[in-house]
Scaffold this active site. Structure first.
Site, short mmCIF file in Angstrom:
data_model
loop_
_atom_site.label_atom_id
_atom_site.label_comp_id
_atom_site.label_asym_id
_atom_site.label_seq_id
_atom_site.Cartn_x
_atom_site.Cartn_y
_atom_site.Cartn_z
N SER A 80 0.81 -1.22 0.00
CA SER A 80 0.00 0.00 0.00
C SER A 80 0.85 1.26 0.00
CB SER A 80 -0.91 0.03 1.23
OG SER A 80 -1.81 -1.04 1.17
N GLU A 248 -10.22 6.63 1.93
CA GLU A 248 -9.80 5.24 1.79
C GLU A 248 -10.68 4.29 2.60
OE1 GLU A 248 -5.91 2.34 2.33
OE2 GLU A 248 -6.44 3.70 3.94
N ASP A 253 -8.66 -4.45 2.50
CA ASP A 253 -7.35 -5.11 2.44
C ASP A 253 -7.14 -6.05 3.64
OD1 ASP A 253 -4.42 -5.29 1.67
OD2 ASP A 253 -4.20 -4.30 3.61
N HIS A 257 -6.37 -10.08 3.81
CA HIS A 257 -5.25 -10.73 4.51
C HIS A 257 -5.77 -11.82 5.46
CE1 HIS A 257 -1.85 -8.32 3.18
NE2 HIS A 257 -2.53 -7.22 3.40
N HIS A 296 -3.97 -2.27 -4.93
CA HIS A 296 -3.66 -3.65 -5.34
C HIS A 296 -4.81 -4.53 -4.90
CE1 HIS A 296 -3.03 -4.34 -1.09
NE2 HIS A 296 -2.24 -3.29 -1.08
ZN LIG Z 1 -2.26 -5.26 2.50
#
Ligand SMILES: [Zn+2]
Length: 368
Positions: A80, A248, A253, A257, A296
């Site tokens: 990031s 954001e 994200d 994970h 990503h």
């Molecule tokens: Zn990440």
């Protein structure tokens, strides 16, 4: 909860709400820029809004769509920090870098550039405000882990409005400094209890509402992301000069994970809700360019059919009417990332390009 979400089958009917995009988007310049980043939001994450949202996803309101390659300068798969630095400063750099190039030299970011032109600037995140993505828009440090240094750099940045977590990086620090005092000396009203709707328009504002991260949606974060975005928009509007706002959805994200689909989908739908109110604003005002993208993909997330059994050859059989989200990694992946754009000059954002071109395209759109 998990089952209810995972076993829900497609409810998206295919007809899209109409959004009145002005026909003069080719020539007219935008006044304001809103950059929305879903951290870890690849195409499957975005797609989940089409299958798991009750009603129409706001992602479906865009007509201009592009794809970016998000590799960093030193690795095929970015993090990031490098990803956000590419959006903020228009360069590819190494994983872990915040606002610095391969030589660890500071590179001017879009907030610094536009604030010199009398723009108001704001940052909102569901992580700590010192986390990699927001940090790349105001700090310049060699490592994303140096969050106390990042917090300190907020006080010398031109940011007018911010909201997120991260109180521990501003007070009770290892170096004993009290950054909240320093921010107040720089004209900030610091709010640490809750989102206040009525704020003094003559001051700068920082909402720091968690010791570290903001809570997860499934743990009761509520509508923090949409509310803080609406407060920022009305603050900027009343102050009557153009603005740049980055928002954001940080925890899409983290759910990737963790390989937790219900965590991921609830964060994604929260992002979609905020997106709806931003598009309503941009549609009403007609002078604001909205760009949505991600740094990503995280988790190698995909929307598979439910496995119902095995055939005589040992191959899986599937129910293609029941979607079961699955993951292939607990890390990031190299998948290309969608870009959605709305408003004046949005056509700049179609096609295939690099993550660092987002910065260039914003400057071209503004003619700066
Ligand atoms: Zn990440």
């Amino acid at each position: 909860m998990a089952l209810a979400i995972l076993m829900l089958s497609c409810n998206y009917e295919g007809s899209r709400p109409k959004l009145a995009e002005k026909s003069d988007t080719k020539s007219k310049k935008p006044l304001n820029i809103i950059l929305l980043i879903g951290d870890g939001m690849g195409l499957s994450q975005l797609s989940s809004s089409f299958y798991f949202k009750v009603g129409h996803p706001n992602f479906a309101r865009f007509k201009t769509i592009g794809l970016i390659n998000v590799t960093s300068a030193n690795l095929k798969i970015t993090d990031s920090a490098a990803g956000a630095t590419s959006f903020a400063s228009g360069i590819k750099t190494y994983n872990g870098a915040i606002g610095v190039d391969m030589n660890k030299e500071p590179i001017e970011n879009i907030v610094e550039l536009l604030s010199k032109e009398n723009y108001q600037t704001g940052l909102i995140a569901t992580s700590s405000i010192t986390h990699a993505t927001p940090a790349a828009f105001y700090a310049h440090v060699a490592s994303r882990d140096w969050e106390e240094q990042i917090a300190e750099q907020m006080s010398s940045s031109p940011i007018d409005f911010f909201a997120g977590g991260g109180l521990k990086f501003f007070q009770n620090r290892q170096d004993g400094k009290n950054m909240l005092k320093l921010l107040e000396n720089k004209g900030f009203d610091i709010h640490t209890d809750s989102l206040v709707q009525k704020i003094d328009k003559s001051k700068r504002h920082g909402f720091i509402l968690g010791e570290e991260d903001m809570p997860k949606m499934i743990e009761g974060r509520g509508d923090f992301l949409m509310k803080s975005t609406q407060i920022a928009l009305s603050y900027f509007e009343d102050n009557n000069s153009p603005f740049f706002l980055m928002v954001e959805g940080s925890q899409i994200d983290w759910a990737g994970h963790d390989n937790e689909a219900d965590y991921l989908i609830t964060e994604l739908l929260d992002f979609d809700q905020m997106l709806g109110s931003v598009l309503d604003y941009a549609e009403k005002e007609g002078n604001t360019l909205v760009v949505v993208t991600a740094d990503h993909e995280t988790g190698g997330f995909t929307l598979s059919g439910k496995i119902t059994g095995q055939n005589s050859k040992g191959e899986h059989e599937h129910d293609y009417n029941v979607i079961v989200p699955t993951f292939s990694t607990t890390g990031h992946s190299a998948a290309l990332i969608p870009v959605l754009a709305f408003g004046p000059q949005s056509s700049q954002f179609s096609g295939f390009y690099q993550n660092s071109d987002i910065y260039n395209k914003i400057r071209i759109a503004l003619d700066k």
